[in-house]
Design a protein around this motif. Sequence first.
Motif, PDB file in Angstrom:
ATOM      1  N   ARG A  73       0.802  -1.228   0.000  1.00 28.68           N
ATOM      2  CA  ARG A  73       0.000   0.000   0.000  1.00 28.68           C
ATOM      3  C   ARG A  73       0.833   1.275   0.000  1.00 28.68           C
ATOM      4  O   ARG A  73       0.296   2.348   0.221  1.00 28.68           O
ATOM      5  N   THR A  89      -0.205   5.248  -1.254  1.00 27.89           N
ATOM      6  CA  THR A  89      -1.658   5.287  -1.435  1.00 27.89           C
ATOM      7  C   THR A  89      -2.326   6.296  -0.507  1.00 27.89           C
ATOM      8  O   THR A  89      -3.545   6.459  -0.571  1.00 27.89           O
ATOM      9  N   ARG A 139      -3.011   6.032   2.495  1.00 28.39           N
ATOM     10  CA  ARG A 139      -3.879   5.377   3.478  1.00 28.39           C
ATOM     11  C   ARG A 139      -3.296   5.546   4.872  1.00 28.39           C
ATOM     12  O   ARG A 139      -2.164   5.957   5.033  1.00 28.39           O
TER      13      ARG A 139
END
Length: 82
Positions: A40, A43, A45
């Motif tokens: 990830r 990203t 996030r």
Amino acid sequence: MGVMLQLEIQEGKAAMASKPFVSEVGSAGTACVLRLAEPRFNTERTVFGDSAFASVLTAYHLRRRGLHFMGIVKTAHREYPK
């Protein structure tokens, strides 16, 4: 909710020391978090971690790789701004 859980099987100390990110960051806990979050990267996030993994070092290295981190930093706070 978008919750994603990752697991990593832990091995002996010597075996874990040879895994990716350990020599770069110098912390087994931070290296573990980076390995789990690697799919990830970039990203934007948020990674949530408990106090076993929460440190300023973990937050710093995740941010450098395009992620955010939330966790309670109890002891690994040397670089935390005062």
